[in-house]
Design an enzyme around this catalytic site. Structure first.
Site, PDB file in Angstrom:
ATOM      1  N   ARG A  76      41.508  30.579  19.588  1.00  0.00           N
ATOM      2  CA  ARG A  76      42.700  31.368  19.878  1.00  0.00           C
ATOM      3  C   ARG A  76      43.883  30.443  20.154  1.00  0.00           C
ATOM      4  NH1 ARG A  76      44.431  35.204  25.022  1.00  0.00           N
ATOM      5  NH2 ARG A  76      46.248  36.117  23.968  1.00  0.00           N
ATOM      6  N   HIS A  77      45.059  30.892  19.785  1.00  0.00           N
ATOM      7  CA  HIS A  77      46.274  30.106  20.013  1.00  0.00           C
ATOM      8  C   HIS A  77      46.550  29.922  21.513  1.00  0.00           C
ATOM      9  CE1 HIS A  77      48.637  33.566  21.396  1.00  0.00           C
ATOM     10  NE2 HIS A  77      48.059  34.262  20.421  1.00  0.00           N
ATOM     11  N   ARG A  99      52.601  30.643  16.359  1.00  0.00           N
ATOM     12  CA  ARG A  99      51.842  30.224  17.550  1.00  0.00           C
ATOM     13  C   ARG A  99      50.453  29.722  17.175  1.00  0.00           C
ATOM     14  NH1 ARG A  99      52.641  35.751  17.511  1.00  0.00           N
ATOM     15  NH2 ARG A  99      50.869  37.164  17.821  1.00  0.00           N
ATOM     16  N   GLU A 116      47.139  38.628  14.069  1.00  0.00           N
ATOM     17  CA  GLU A 116      46.752  39.557  15.126  1.00  0.00           C
ATOM     18  C   GLU A 116      46.875  41.001  14.639  1.00  0.00           C
ATOM     19  OE1 GLU A 116      45.004  40.474  17.415  1.00  0.00           O
ATOM     20  OE2 GLU A 116      45.792  39.585  19.267  1.00  0.00           O
ATOM     21  N   HIS A 121      44.000  34.884  16.761  1.00  0.00           N
ATOM     22  CA  HIS A 121      44.578  35.633  17.866  1.00  0.00           C
ATOM     23  C   HIS A 121      43.493  36.387  18.634  1.00  0.00           C
ATOM     24  CE1 HIS A 121      48.510  34.800  15.975  1.00  0.00           C
ATOM     25  NE2 HIS A 121      47.789  34.881  14.866  1.00  0.00           N
TER      26      HIS A 121
END
Length: 205
Positions: free
Chosen positions: A10-11, A60, A84, A153
């Site tokens: 995940r970012h 991101r 996302e 995401h």
């Protein structure tokens, strides 16, 4: 071909994560803490010896992937399907604002039922299926015995993981929400996948 190991990452943190705002597919950059989280996690993921890095094309995620790419000398491949969940008209709203305007959504969410994120957004199952399909394609196009990292995401990766494990959408509440810059490791096991570790974070991240 199928990768021997799939790492989903995940970012790092954004200002909207801190404020609890729905980001969806909006472009929201990492904040200073998010940059630090990505840099802190990168050495641990590098130790898994990835041969590929594939990222959502949102900034991101790309910035998070870049921290690993710089360390291991690999290019970052972009895959829009890793984005996302599309929250449509709810972009920028807080949970409190959404719940107040849509109490039926809040009830469904806490009961583990699926619901569309605004009239113009996706359902959780739609987003999870999209990302799961992308992850399978990424894994299957990676040579046997190699490790591939997919950067994406939190919500979409969690639901996609549930689907890869052969579980139904309702089981997404079984797995804890992915923390910013956390990574999880999956391994192919026949027609399904095996979860080797979940929600790992670097110390202090």
């Amino acid at each position: 071909m199928t990768a021997a190991r799939l790492v989903v990452w995940r970012h790092g943190e954004t200002s909207w994560n801190v404020e609890g705002r729905y980001q969806g597919q909006a472009e929201v950059a990492l904040n200073a803490r998010g940059v630090q989280q990505a840099q802190a996690s990168a050495p641990f993921i590098a130790a898994l010896q990835p041969s590929r890095i594939v990222s959502s094309d949102l900034g991101r995620a790309r910035a998070t992937a870049g921290a690993l790419a710089e360390r291991v000398g690999l290019p970052v491949e972009l895959e829009p399907r890793l984005q996302e969940i599309n929250v449509g008209e709810w972009v920028g709203l807080t949970n409190a604002e959404v719940f107040a305007a849509h109490p039926d959504f809040a009830e469904a969410l806490f009961a583990g039922r699926d619901a569309r994120r605004s009239a113009t957004g996706e359902t959780g199952a739609q987003a999870g299926a999209r990302v799961a399909e992308a992850l399978l394609d990424i894994a299957e196009s990676t040579p046997d015995g190699q490790t591939v990292v997919a950067v994406g995401h939190g919500f979409a990766l969690r639901v996609a993981t549930v689907f890869l494990l052969g579980l139904d959408y309702v089981h997404n509440l079984t797995l804890g929400g992915l923390r910013n810059a956390s990574w999880s490791v999956l391994q192919p096991a026949g027609e399904r996948w095996r979860l080797l570790s979940w929600n790992n974070v670097a110390g202090g991240a």
